[in-house]
Design a protein around this motif. Structure first.
Motif, short mmCIF file in Angstrom:
data_model
loop_
_atom_site.label_atom_id
_atom_site.label_comp_id
_atom_site.label_asym_id
_atom_site.label_seq_id
_atom_site.Cartn_x
_atom_site.Cartn_y
_atom_site.Cartn_z
N LEU A 145 43.89 32.08 57.28
CA LEU A 145 44.08 31.20 56.23
C LEU A 145 42.93 31.23 55.44
O LEU A 145 43.35 31.11 54.15
N ASP A 146 42.07 31.31 55.86
CA ASP A 146 40.79 31.81 54.77
C ASP A 146 41.01 33.07 53.94
O ASP A 146 40.78 33.00 52.83
N ASN A 147 41.42 34.02 54.46
CA ASN A 147 41.82 35.24 53.83
C ASN A 147 42.98 34.88 52.79
O ASN A 147 42.86 35.45 51.66
N GLU A 148 44.03 34.26 53.12
CA GLU A 148 44.94 34.00 52.06
C GLU A 148 44.55 33.01 51.21
O GLU A 148 44.91 33.22 50.02
N LEU A 149 43.75 32.26 51.45
CA LEU A 149 43.09 31.02 50.42
C LEU A 149 42.45 31.83 49.47
O LEU A 149 42.35 31.77 48.34
N ILE A 150 41.45 32.77 49.76
CA ILE A 150 40.57 33.66 49.02
C ILE A 150 41.49 34.27 48.11
O ILE A 150 41.17 34.69 46.98
N SER A 151 42.44 35.15 48.70
CA SER A 151 43.48 35.88 48.10
C SER A 151 44.00 35.13 46.68
O SER A 151 44.04 35.51 45.52
N GLN A 152 44.02 33.86 47.23
CA GLN A 152 45.01 32.86 46.03
C GLN A 152 44.05 32.71 44.98
O GLN A 152 44.27 32.41 43.77
N VAL A 153 42.79 32.22 45.31
CA VAL A 153 41.78 31.85 44.42
C VAL A 153 41.51 33.13 43.54
O VAL A 153 41.22 32.99 42.36
N ILE A 154 41.30 34.29 44.00
CA ILE A 154 41.04 35.54 43.21
C ILE A 154 42.35 35.77 42.08
O ILE A 154 42.16 36.07 40.97
N THR A 155 43.56 35.53 42.82
CA THR A 155 44.71 35.49 41.91
C THR A 155 44.89 34.56 40.65
O THR A 155 45.15 35.03 39.83
N SER A 156 44.38 33.43 41.13
CA SER A 156 44.67 32.58 40.21
C SER A 156 43.71 32.40 39.08
O SER A 156 43.81 31.82 38.10
N SER A 157 42.47 32.96 39.36
CA SER A 157 41.19 33.26 38.32
C SER A 157 41.84 34.21 37.27
O SER A 157 41.05 34.29 36.34
N LEU A 158 43.15 34.97 37.30
CA LEU A 158 43.44 35.60 36.14
C LEU A 158 42.44 37.16 35.87
O LEU A 158 41.86 37.07 34.88
N THR A 159 42.20 37.56 37.10
CA THR A 159 41.29 38.91 36.84
C THR A 159 41.88 39.78 36.22
O THR A 159 43.16 40.21 36.40
N MET A 160 41.17 40.55 35.31
CA MET A 160 41.60 41.49 34.71
C MET A 160 40.74 42.65 34.68
O MET A 160 39.63 42.80 35.00
N PHE A 161 41.25 44.08 34.46
CA PHE A 161 40.38 45.25 34.10
C PHE A 161 40.91 45.77 33.10
O PHE A 161 41.90 46.19 32.67
N VAL A 162 39.79 46.14 31.96
CA VAL A 162 40.27 46.72 30.87
C VAL A 162 39.67 47.96 30.86
O VAL A 162 38.58 48.68 31.14
N GLU A 163 40.69 49.05 30.85
CA GLU A 163 40.48 50.24 30.50
C GLU A 163 40.14 51.00 29.21
O GLU A 163 40.79 50.59 28.31
N LEU A 164 39.14 51.79 29.03
CA LEU A 164 38.84 52.39 27.68
C LEU A 164 39.32 53.77 27.63
O LEU A 164 39.36 54.71 28.61
N ASP A 165 39.77 54.38 26.49
CA ASP A 165 40.37 55.53 26.08
C ASP A 165 39.15 56.50 26.42
O ASP A 165 38.07 56.17 25.91
N GLU A 166 39.51 57.60 26.62
CA GLU A 166 38.52 58.73 27.17
C GLU A 166 37.92 59.27 25.59
O GLU A 166 36.82 59.63 25.62
N SER A 167 38.77 59.04 24.56
CA SER A 167 37.99 59.57 23.32
C SER A 167 36.90 58.63 22.90
O SER A 167 36.10 59.07 22.07
N ASN A 168 36.85 57.58 23.36
CA ASN A 168 35.64 56.63 22.95
C ASN A 168 34.60 56.84 24.12
O ASN A 168 34.62 56.34 25.33
N SER A 169 33.35 57.08 23.76
CA SER A 169 32.46 57.27 24.66
C SER A 169 31.32 56.32 24.40
O SER A 169 30.41 56.24 25.17
#
Length: 518
Positions: A280-304
């Motif tokens: 239950l603790d692991n599921e709760l943490i998973s829901q908290v992370i999901t509900s925080s709207l976590t995003m990963f921003v990928e940058l194009d290789e041409s931009n250093s």
């Protein structure tokens, strides 16, 4: 057909006898083949089932201590374990069990009225003593019952000491001291004494003779003291009996022959409680992370070059940039060249997660001998019949604990209080009554009243009680006691109410009208 019996020769006949020729002893032979039982083999599903070896006395003590510490942790931090302890304690003891004196006036050889007067004296003595029951002056005796049962469930045993503090202001000198069961242990210099096992010293017949309770020097309080460093000078040896009175109340539910210490109720299903809590603790943490709207921003290789809003977070040119940014609504993570957001999603919990949790909870409830509905406080899946069946099953357990703690704890202390009151002259026995020591159990006879059962359908169940009273299958005292009330108190209150109702002007006018019509 020839008879299988023949008469003995006349010379051998003293009395008529027969000899069974068909039952003559047979010679020994090889045993007939029998089917082999899987339970006694190491094949199939039993191939890996190897029973642990027998533990020594010291190993058993260490194992019990570890179980008790784990159980106490579960009861303190796990919601299901805490619910089980609270449910049993609240229903079995509640706010405390109260005695109603029930003297057998015929066996005591006194009149009914004398018995009633003596019952009133005994109940007044008890009411005066209960607020002073705790030697520390912090708990009433009802609170000590509640605390004792909680400790019994959490750690498998109750350890209370009847003591006589030197306080002339106490109406009854007797008091009770609650002791942590972990303090009951064997001194390090007595480990190889055969008569002392896990803190309990036994007599020749195997009955407890004394208890060794750790009482280290007060200067060591506040720091960890290893039990291995405590010798007999750091212990107090308390006799199991002081005369005819108990010197120690060491109580636990015996589930094995020659059992020496108690086992917590969570021991059989401890892994279920632990693993479900982690899940239950692991599921709760998973829901908290999901509900925080976590995003990963990928940058194009041409931009250093990193964006300015990341570069600006550097405190100096030599400091490495941070590749994350925290905002109020969630977390955004940055990678290389040109931004391309990816929303991180979770596929948990699975569709059958709730059903799985309910199954595990039912297994956990069964391990502590309680219905699922009582542990989970969930009656959403039940109807009247199943809810009533669950409550009846639960009340069998509650009643068992109530009767057990009354017989082994409350009743002996009740008798000790009455005995001291009689010795001090506070309790006066009626003329012609036997000496207290000639009939101690008769003088201490009482009906212990606890919290009421409650009803699933009050109309149906009250009607059933009325039928039981009509057919004399139950007394009014029992029916009233099931509702947590005292019969004498209810009768006195009813009589006072009727007298008060008769004094009201409206009732007086109504009675006058009835008399006039007559």
């Amino acid at each position: 057909m020839r008879s299988p019996f023949r008469k003995l020769p006349r010379a051998a006949q003293g009395t008529p006898q027969v000899e069974a020729q068909a039952l003559a002893p047979l010679g020994t032979a090889s045993p007939l083949p029998r089917p082999s039982r899987n339970a006694g083999s190491f094949r199939g599903g039993m191939s890996g089932y190897r029973v642990p070896g027998v533990a020594t006395t010291e190993d058993a003590a260490q194992e019990r201590a570890l179980i008790q510490s784990r159980s106490a942790d579960l009861a303190s931090n796990d919601w299901a374990a805490s619910s089980a302890v609270n449910a049993i304690t609240t229903n079995a003891v509640g706010g405390g069990l109260r005695p109603q004196s029930k003297l057998n006036w015929r066996r005591l050889g006194i009149s009914k009225q004398a018995a009633r007067d003596l019952q009133d004296q005994i109940e007044r003595v008890w009411e005066d003593w209960t607020p002073t029951a705790d030697v520390r002056g912090m708990l009433h005796f009802e609170d000590m019952q509640h605390l004792g049962l909680r400790t019994l469930l959490r750690q498998g045993e109750l350890l209370h000491l009847p003591v006589m503090p030197d306080d002339p202001l106490r109406p009854i000198r007797l008091a009770v001291q609650a002791v942590q069961p972990a303090r009951l242990m064997t001194p390090s210099d007595k480990r190889f004494t055969p008569a002392i096992r896990d803190g309990v010293e036994y007599g020749p017949a195997g009955t407890p003779a004394a208890y060794w309770i750790a009482t280290p020097d007060p200067s060591s309080l506040g720091c960890y003291v290893s039990p291995a460093t405590l010798t007999s000078r750091d212990f107090t040896r308390v006799p199991a009996k002081i005369g005819h009175r108990p010197g120690v109340f060491h109580l636990f539910r015996h589930t094995e022959d020659e059992q020496e210490r108690g086992v917590p109720i969570f021991s059989p299903g401890m892994n279920l409680f632990r693993h479900l809590s982690d899940s239950l603790d692991n599921e709760l943490i998973s829901q908290v992370i999901t509900s925080s709207l976590t995003m990963f921003v990928e940058l194009d290789e041409s931009n250093s070059f990193l964006p300015d809003y990341v570069q600006r977070r550097k405190r100096n040119p030599e400091e490495k940039p941070r590749y994350y940014q925290t905002v109020e609504s969630g977390t955004i993570m940055y990678g290389n060249a040109n931004e391309k957001p990816h929303l991180l999603e979770s596929s948990t919990p699975s569709p059958n997660f709730e059903q799985f949790c309910r199954f595990v909870l039912r297994s956990m409830a069964a391990s502590v001998d309680m219905p699922y509905e009582v542990i989970a406080k969930d009656f959403s899946q039940t109807n009247y019949s199943s809810a009533r069946a669950a409550m009846l099953e639960a009340w069998k357990v509650f009643t068992l604990y109530r009767q057990w703690i009354v017989g082994h704890y409350c009743q002996p202390i009740y008798q000790m209080v009455i005995e001291e009151a009689w010795l001090r002259g506070t309790l006066k026995l009626p003329a012609g009554a036997p000496d207290f020591y000639d009939a101690p159990r008769l003088y201490a006879s009482a009906l212990w009243i606890g919290p009421p059962r409650g009803y699933v359908d009050p109309v149906k169940e009250v009607a059933a009680i009325c039928k039981e009273l009509d057919y004399r299958l139950k007394t009014r005292s029992e029916a009233i006691a099931e509702r947590g009330r005292d019969f004498d108190g209810v009768m006195d209150e009813t009589e006072a109410e009727e007298e008060r109702m008769a004094e009201l002007p409206s009732n007086q006018k109504q009675q006058q009208q009835v008399n006039a019509d007559a």
